[in-house]
Scaffold this motif. Structure first.
Motif, PDB file in Angstrom:
ATOM      1  N   PRO A  66      37.651  19.522  67.044  1.00 56.96           N
ATOM      2  CA  PRO A  66      37.103  18.795  68.193  1.00 56.96           C
ATOM      3  C   PRO A  66      35.893  17.981  67.761  1.00 56.96           C
ATOM      4  N   SER A  67      35.593  16.961  68.496  1.00 57.48           N
ATOM      5  CA  SER A  67      34.439  16.130  68.164  1.00 57.48           C
ATOM      6  C   SER A  67      33.742  15.682  69.441  1.00 57.48           C
ATOM      7  N   TYR A  68      32.439  15.563  69.335  1.00 58.43           N
ATOM      8  CA  TYR A  68      31.615  15.110  70.450  1.00 58.43           C
ATOM      9  C   TYR A  68      30.814  13.891  69.988  1.00 58.43           C
ATOM     10  N   GLY A  69      30.166  13.254  70.929  1.00 56.60           N
ATOM     11  CA  GLY A  69      29.450  12.040  70.591  1.00 56.60           C
ATOM     12  C   GLY A  69      30.391  10.863  70.447  1.00 56.60           C
ATOM     13  N   GLN A  70      29.885   9.782  69.899  1.00 63.23           N
ATOM     14  CA  GLN A  70      30.663   8.561  69.724  1.00 63.23           C
ATOM     15  C   GLN A  70      31.281   8.536  68.336  1.00 63.23           C
ATOM     16  N   ALA A  71      32.580   8.840  68.246  1.00 67.97           N
ATOM     17  CA  ALA A  71      33.260   8.827  66.951  1.00 67.97           C
ATOM     18  C   ALA A  71      33.387   7.394  66.442  1.00 67.97           C
ATOM     19  N   PRO A  72      33.243   7.170  65.128  1.00 69.70           N
ATOM     20  CA  PRO A  72      33.343   5.805  64.584  1.00 69.70           C
ATOM     21  C   PRO A  72      34.775   5.295  64.638  1.00 69.70           C
ATOM     22  N   ALA A  73      34.914   3.989  64.471  1.00 69.96           N
ATOM     23  CA  ALA A  73      36.231   3.349  64.507  1.00 69.96           C
ATOM     24  C   ALA A  73      37.084   3.835  63.340  1.00 69.96           C
ATOM     25  N   ALA A  74      38.391   3.937  63.573  1.00 71.64           N
ATOM     26  CA  ALA A  74      39.322   4.375  62.536  1.00 71.64           C
ATOM     27  C   ALA A  74      39.260   3.416  61.348  1.00 71.64           C
TER      28      ALA A  74
END
Length: 697
Positions: A313-321
């Motif tokens: 799982p991830s929180y915050g703003q994930a960077p672009a692929a």
């Protein structure tokens, strides 16, 4: 059908040209008839390639006349052979075997089953045939089965005969010495120890013999070592993305394929240009190019004990692929830099993923960052400095070195010192002690054969080793890892692409050496002229050895000094006090670390709540915008109605005016009629006809 251990060892142990002839016989080519038809058991394109390579290896350059155009089969065969031009015989042999292995990895076991006579001859000669692979890459020696003649393969593809009792390499004085790779295999089989323990050659690449089912050739894959096992995940093969997991046991140099399992909600699409980071017993797969739809970077975890994939799982703003980025483990965080997104936009952003809170954070350091790039190399030094070297854009390659201070988050770019590193992209790097080894890569023209090393404490560049051109070491997209065997470090390289896809394994053994300060750094320290950009990350060696005096040695002295005993007792008391203080500090540090973890968790929860509130606020704002739009439309309708009302008032006034005019007109008509009635006879006289009532009266 899977190959057994002895069969696999025999296939890997055959040297050239014996291995080539066995492969040619299995593919359907006769050694006595070099113009035999294309092998029917493979697809047309593969059969054409095999035919051309076989002709090039056995006949040489195509000098036959071009066939008539109506004979399409012969024309296709001639064209495929003619394109090889002046390729050497040995290179054609190697490419033939490699192409066959990619098409049918189990070809040798099937060949032994189908060719009983050949199988018996190979099996009987296996006791006298050793695995011989030249470490230098310029020549190879092989022994024909059943005799004592050694054929040495020269660099131009020819062979010379050398009489010897067993396969071996010639030394400078003409004596025969056992081949390095042969000794690895023989010592491993005899002793049963670690295969890399038998490597006695240092600072030179060697190609050991491997067994098991060799994985398909690839590049832009990712690899990591966990407990003497090298895991290889995914990659690119002929433009096709892979998602397999292959394992090389470094103790036995045996390949095997892992049967993967997918956890709930987890899926691993084929990918390339990703990173593989060891985290405990798990491997973290980060980012990478994939045809699966994903707008942001995902982090998958592979449990090396259960072979189970899961999606973190991830929180915050994930960077672009993206793909082609670098990912480095710093403490409990993943530091990701650069890459190329799905729209082929080059990036130079910095993103950090906290593995304790599973939170992404986009960081904007001060200073001048590296230009946008992908396929670069990154290294972390003392958990304090992040080094970025090389990489490429769509039109050029870079040879610059950038340093990020992870504490102050500031970029700097030192000037190269020592050997000037040439620009390259698609290379790989590994840190041993203070030395960062840079292997492979290309410059849009050819693969780079020089293996560079830079001391991260002094920033001095030098050449560690060189390999012949067009080898799998001088290629792009290879993986490079380090492992420790009996206190010695060994570099393991796999795969790559330099015009041909590779699945070869190479070993480079080096001894760990204490770093030494260069004259350049000593001069800077002495005259104090070091610039701040360099002095920030030039680390001077600190004394790390503590000597302890034994009380028994003091007692055994002929004339022990009371002062020395007193000093020793005082030192012990100070040491005890220091140890207690250290324990208190460690306890306080542990408590502080626990508090930090708790605060990070609270921060993650707060960020999650803030994200939810932000979504609600966004929804309310959307509703408010809709209401405002509706109110505006109502105001417009009201304005239109007011205009219509004003028009009605004007019309009402005009109507009233017309009514008054009509009433006045009616009154005038009535008055005129009354006057005519009263006129009577005088009206006749005046020429006005009398009213009908007047006539009747």
């Amino acid at each position: 059908m899977a190959r057994s251990g002895p069969v696999a060892a025999t296939a890997a142990g055959l040297s050239y040209p014996e291995r080539f002839h066995a492969a040619a016989a299995y593919a359907g080519f006769s050694s006595h008839d070099s113009v035999k038809g294309i092998a029917p058991r493979f697809p047309n394109d593969t059969s054409l390639v095999l035919y051309a390579l076989y002709q090039q290896a056995t006949v040489g350059k195509c000098n036959t006349a071009k066939p008539w155009g109506w004979n399409t089969v012969e024309l296709a065969k001639w064209s495929s052979w003619n394109q090889l031009d002046s390729m050497s015989s040995i290179e054609a042999m190697r490419l033939f075997v490699r192409t066959l292995e990619e098409e049918d990895p189990d070809w040798f076991s099937k060949y032994l089953e189908q060719e009983v006579i050949i199988s018996n001859s190979i099996t009987s000669s296996r006791s006298t045939t050793e695995i011989v692979v030249a470490a230098s890459g310029t020549s190879q020696t092989m022994k024909e089965p059943g005799n004592a003649e050694v054929l040495e393969l020269t660099s131009n593809g020819g062979y010379i005969s050398v009489n010897a009792e067993s396969p071996s390499d010639l030394s400078e004085n003409g004596e025969y010495v056992p081949n390095e790779v042969s000794m690895i295999t023989k010592e491993r089989d005899a002793v049963g120890g670690h295969a890399l323990e038998a490597v006695t050659t240092y600072n030179e690449w060697i190609s050991p013999s491997v067994t098991g089912r060799i994985p398909p050739a690839r590049y832009q894959h990712a690899a990591a070592i966990v407990e003497d096992k090298m895991f290889v995940v995914g990659g690119n093969h002929n433009g096709r993305y892979l998602n397999d997991v292959q394992v090389l046991d470094l103790r036995t140099l045996t390949w095997s394929k892992v049967e993967q399992k997918l956890g709930q909600g987890a899926s691993l699409p084929p990918c390339a240009g990703h990173n593989l980071i060891r985290w405990g017993r798990s491997l973290l797969l980060v980012a990478g190019h994939s045809k699966a739809s994903s707008d942001t970077v995902r982090v998958h975890a592979f449990d090396t004990e259960t072979s189970m994939w899961s999606l973190l799982p991830s929180y915050g703003q994930a960077p672009a692929a993206r793909g082609g980025q670098s990912v480095s483990l710093v403490g409990s965080s993943l530091v990701m830099f650069g890459g190329e997104d799905s729209r082929r936009r080059l990036l130079n952003d910095l993103n950090i993923f906290d593995l304790e809170t599973m939170t992404w954070d986009a960081v904007e350091p001060v200073g001048t960052p590296p230009s946008p790039r992908s396929d670069h190399a990154a290294a972390v030094f003392d958990d304090h400095y992040l080094f970025i070297f090389g990489g490429g854009s769509h039109s050029t390659c870079f040879g610059d070195l950038h340093v990020l201070d992870l504490k102050s988050m500031e970029w700097s770019q030192p000037s190269p010192f020592g050997v000037l590193p040439p620009p390259r992209a698609g290379h790989a790097g590994v840190v041993i002690g203070d030395n960062w080894y840079i292997v492979g890569g290309g410059d849009n023209k050819a693969g780079i054969s020089e293996m560079l090393v830079v001391n991260l404490g002094t920033l001095e560049w030098s050449v560690a080793a060189s390999v012949p051109a067009r080898t799998s070491i001088a290629s792009e997209g290879l993986s490079v890892l380090t492992t420790t065997v009996n206190g010695e470090e060994a570099i393991v390289a796999f795969g790559g692409y330099n015009g041909h896809y590779s699945n070869e394994v190479h070993i480079f053994k080096t001894r760990f050496k204490l770093r030494k300060e260069s004259k350049f750094v000593e001069a800077m320290v002495n005259d104090g002229s070091a610039s701040s950009a360099v002095s920030d990350f030039v680390v001077l060696p600190q004394p790390s050895t503590v000597y302890k005096v034994s009380t028994d040695e003091v007692t055994d002295c002929e004339n022990p000094l009371p002062e020395a005993n007193d000093n020793h007792s005082a030192s012990e008391e100070k040491l005890s006090t220091t140890l207690e203080a250290n324990k208190e500090l460690e306890k306080a540090a542990a408590e502080a670390q626990g508090e930090i973890i708790r605060l990070k968790q609270e921060l993650a929860a707060a960020l999650s709540t803030s994200s939810d509130l932000a979504k609600e606020l966004q929804s309310v704002r959307g509703q408010l915008v809709a209401e405002q739009s509706r109110c505006f439309r109502l105001e417009v309708d009201v304005a239109e109605l007011r205009q219509k009302l004003q028009s009605l008032e004007v019309l009402q006034k005009e109507l009233d005016l017309l009514r008054r005019q009509k009433a006045a007109s009616d009154e005038v008509v009535a008055q005129a009629a009354s006057e005519r009635q009263n006129a009577g006879v005088w009206g006749w006289l005046a020429g006005a006809p009398p009213d009908q009532k007047s006539i009747d009266s």
